[in-house]
Design an enzyme around this catalytic site. Structure first.
Site, PDB file in Angstrom:
ATOM      1  N   SER A 136       8.592 -14.047  57.798  1.00 39.09           N
ATOM      2  CA  SER A 136       8.374 -12.940  58.722  1.00 39.09           C
ATOM      3  C   SER A 136       7.161 -13.266  59.587  1.00 39.09           C
ATOM      4  O   SER A 136       6.543 -14.323  59.440  1.00 39.09           O
ATOM      5  CB  SER A 136       8.121 -11.641  57.945  1.00 39.09           C
ATOM      6  OG  SER A 136       6.875 -11.724  57.265  1.00 39.09           O
ATOM      7  N   LYS A 137       6.824 -12.334  60.472  1.00 39.77           N
ATOM      8  CA  LYS A 137       5.730 -12.587  61.417  1.00 39.77           C
ATOM      9  C   LYS A 137       4.399 -12.829  60.733  1.00 39.77           C
ATOM     10  O   LYS A 137       3.514 -13.453  61.309  1.00 39.77           O
ATOM     11  CB  LYS A 137       5.623 -11.429  62.408  1.00 39.77           C
ATOM     12  CG  LYS A 137       6.762 -11.446  63.423  1.00 39.77           C
ATOM     13  CD  LYS A 137       6.647 -10.347  64.440  1.00 39.77           C
ATOM     14  CE  LYS A 137       7.808 -10.426  65.427  1.00 39.77           C
ATOM     15  NZ  LYS A 137       7.813  -9.300  66.358  1.00 39.77           N
ATOM     16  N   ARG A 138       4.260 -12.345  59.498  1.00 41.70           N
ATOM     17  CA  ARG A 138       2.971 -12.582  58.813  1.00 41.70           C
ATOM     18  C   ARG A 138       2.772 -14.071  58.521  1.00 41.70           C
ATOM     19  O   ARG A 138       1.660 -14.517  58.252  1.00 41.70           O
ATOM     20  CB  ARG A 138       2.877 -11.755  57.524  1.00 41.70           C
ATOM     21  CG  ARG A 138       3.759 -12.233  56.395  1.00 41.70           C
ATOM     22  CD  ARG A 138       3.494 -11.487  55.092  1.00 41.70           C
ATOM     23  NE  ARG A 138       4.431 -11.908  54.073  1.00 41.70           N
ATOM     24  CZ  ARG A 138       5.634 -11.411  53.916  1.00 41.70           C
ATOM     25  NH1 ARG A 138       6.063 -10.466  54.737  1.00 41.70           N
ATOM     26  NH2 ARG A 138       6.436 -11.849  52.960  1.00 41.70           N
ATOM     27  N   HIS A 139       3.851 -14.853  58.541  1.00 42.54           N
ATOM     28  CA  HIS A 139       3.742 -16.297  58.311  1.00 42.54           C
ATOM     29  C   HIS A 139       3.458 -17.062  59.605  1.00 42.54           C
ATOM     30  O   HIS A 139       3.316 -18.284  59.588  1.00 42.54           O
ATOM     31  CB  HIS A 139       5.040 -16.834  57.691  1.00 42.54           C
ATOM     32  CG  HIS A 139       5.336 -16.273  56.341  1.00 42.54           C
ATOM     33  ND1 HIS A 139       6.347 -15.368  56.117  1.00 42.54           N
ATOM     34  CD2 HIS A 139       4.730 -16.468  55.135  1.00 42.54           C
ATOM     35  CE1 HIS A 139       6.369 -15.039  54.830  1.00 42.54           C
ATOM     36  NE2 HIS A 139       5.394 -15.690  54.228  1.00 42.54           N
ATOM     37  N   GLY A 140       3.410 -16.343  60.723  1.00 44.96           N
ATOM     38  CA  GLY A 140       3.230 -17.014  62.015  1.00 44.96           C
ATOM     39  C   GLY A 140       4.461 -16.798  62.882  1.00 44.96           C
ATOM     40  O   GLY A 140       5.203 -15.837  62.699  1.00 44.96           O
TER      41      GLY A 140
END
Length: 435
Positions: free
Chosen positions: A200-204
């Site tokens: 998800s976006k938390r991983h980049g």
């Protein structure tokens, strides 16, 4: 029967790397089997679907080199067809009305299939329960529209993420109610981040377009995505597109989630950059140089790209290094360089002065420059690195670069001598370096 596969994105967001991998697997299978790769835009959610997102998805597929074989099908334009089929099921007694909606009768007993990835999967009809296929406002639900469209598009293989496994028994019940042959279903494990959680976006970055803007080559992204959950056998990692097509099979798809490793992607991209010619990379690097107001002579830019590409991970990396070599204002001293100078400012200054004296008289070819500097080191009784490293730091602001003789040649005689002269005058035993 001709193999027909499809990629069916919803244009409510950008092309996610998971979607791109699904598209790639379907495309590789179609090309491997001599079949057709089709595209269906599932735009029935009118509130969230946009033409802009449709364009981004199509652009992302095109950037990856995934071409489709027939005109894209827009699901939203097929609502009358969905209504017609729902009414037929109702008339045949295979569905019934409830609160204005049409609900499919799910027969009791086993609903099972042999999954192309996970092997045999089984559900019980009693657990599925009758489900709505057409809402009271006559709009179709996802599972129903998908089956009608797949039958009409003559889809033979449905390869998608394994988050769809729970949808499959409902869809099989619909195929059976419609008297249609089942396609081969295959469900690909999800992509996780390095922490083992769903990407998800938390991983980049998760949108394919982000990687394009980060300077990743489409061929490298394609190669990287292919290996996220698929193995060609052996330990090979860098493959041409033709090799991927020849080797691709459902049997090579792994059952466990794949891990998205950005370091691995950048390494792979570096391999592709090294193998590309400066001419091939120029159209990708030139716009990035324009953004930093570097209007370099094309021959000089090409020569510089050739010098730095093997030590680069992205085209942004290349552009940054080209800018440093062609315009002194882009030189910024990094921490390692500052520490190196601070260890012995007087020695750094003396080394540059000695090198300047030799370089002013040297012929400006890589071979002659190396010979002159090695002769200087020998004359002074020091290792060649003691001569090379101060030049590298003064010219680039860093401690790593192409061989110093190549670096000098790329920067050019006049510019290199000026930079080295400026470095000498700006350093004294108590001074800190520029930048």
């Amino acid at each position: 029967m001709t193999t027909r596969v499809r990629f069916a994105p919803s244009p409510t967001g950008y092309l996610h790397v998971g979607g791109a991998r699904t598209a790639l697997f379907n495309w590789l299978y179609a090309r491997h089997a001599g079949g057709k790769f089709l595209l269906r835009i599932e735009d029935t959610d009118k509130a969230r679907s946009t033409d802009e997102h449709t364009k981004v998805i199509l652009d992302g597929l095109t950037w990856l080199g995934l071409d489709w074989d027939e005109e894209p099908v827009f699901q939203g334009a097929r609502v009358k067809r969905h209504q017609e089929i729902a009414d037929r099921l109702l008339a045949e007694g295979k569905a019934y009305m409830e609160d204005g909606a049409i609900r499919l009768r799910v027969p009791p007993g086993e609903i099972a299939w042999d999954d192309a990835v996970h092997e045999h999967i089984s559900f019980q009809g009693e657990d599925i329960k009758d489900f709505v296929i057409l809402r009271a406002d006559r709009s179709p639900l996802y599972n129903f529209a998908v089956v009608v469209d797949d039958i009409d598009m003559q889809i033979t293989h449905v390869l998608r993420g394994d988050d769809h496994i729970s949808n499959t028994p409902k869809q099989i019940a619909l195929y059976q109610a419609l008297g249609a042959a089942l396609p081969v279903f295959g469900h690909v494990p999800m992509i996780h981040g390095s922490d083992g959680k769903k990407l998800s976006k938390r991983h980049g970055a998760t949108a394919v377009g982000d990687y394009q803007h980060m300077g990743i080559l489409p061929a490298a992204m394609r190669n990287f995505l292919a290996l996220l959950g698929w193995s060609p056998g052996g330990d090979r990692e860098i493959m041409t597109l033709d090799e991927m097509i020849a080797l691709f099979s459902f049997g090579g798809i792994q059952k466990k989630p794949a891990i998205f490793d950005m370091t691995k992607l950048e390494w792979m991209n570096g391999q592709y950059l090294s193998a590309s010619s400066a001419e091939e990379l120029y159209p990708l690097v030139a716009p990035q140089l324009e953004q930093v107001n570097l209007d370099g002579d094309k021959d000089a830019v090409l020569r510089t790209i050739a010098a730095v590409k093997t030590r680069s991970r992205t085209t942004l990396d290349i552009a940054k290094q080209v800018a440093v070599r062609l315009d002194a204002k882009h030189v910024v001293f990094d921490e390692k360089a500052k520490k190196e100078i601070a260890k012995d400012p007087a020695g750094y200054k003396a080394a540059l002065e000695a090198s300047l004296a030799v370089l002013r008289a040297a012929e400006w070819t890589p071979a002659a420059l190396e010979q002159a500097l090695r002769a200087l080191a020998e004359q002074q009784g020091v290792a060649a690195g003691k001569v090379f490293q101060p030049i590298r730091i003064a010219l680039t602001g860093g401690t790593v670069s192409e061989p110093v003789n190549e670096l000098l040649h790329v920067v050019g005689k006049e510019a290199a001598l000026k930079r080295l002269g400026d470095a000498v005058t700006s350093i004294d035993p108590g001074a800190s370096p520029r930048g």
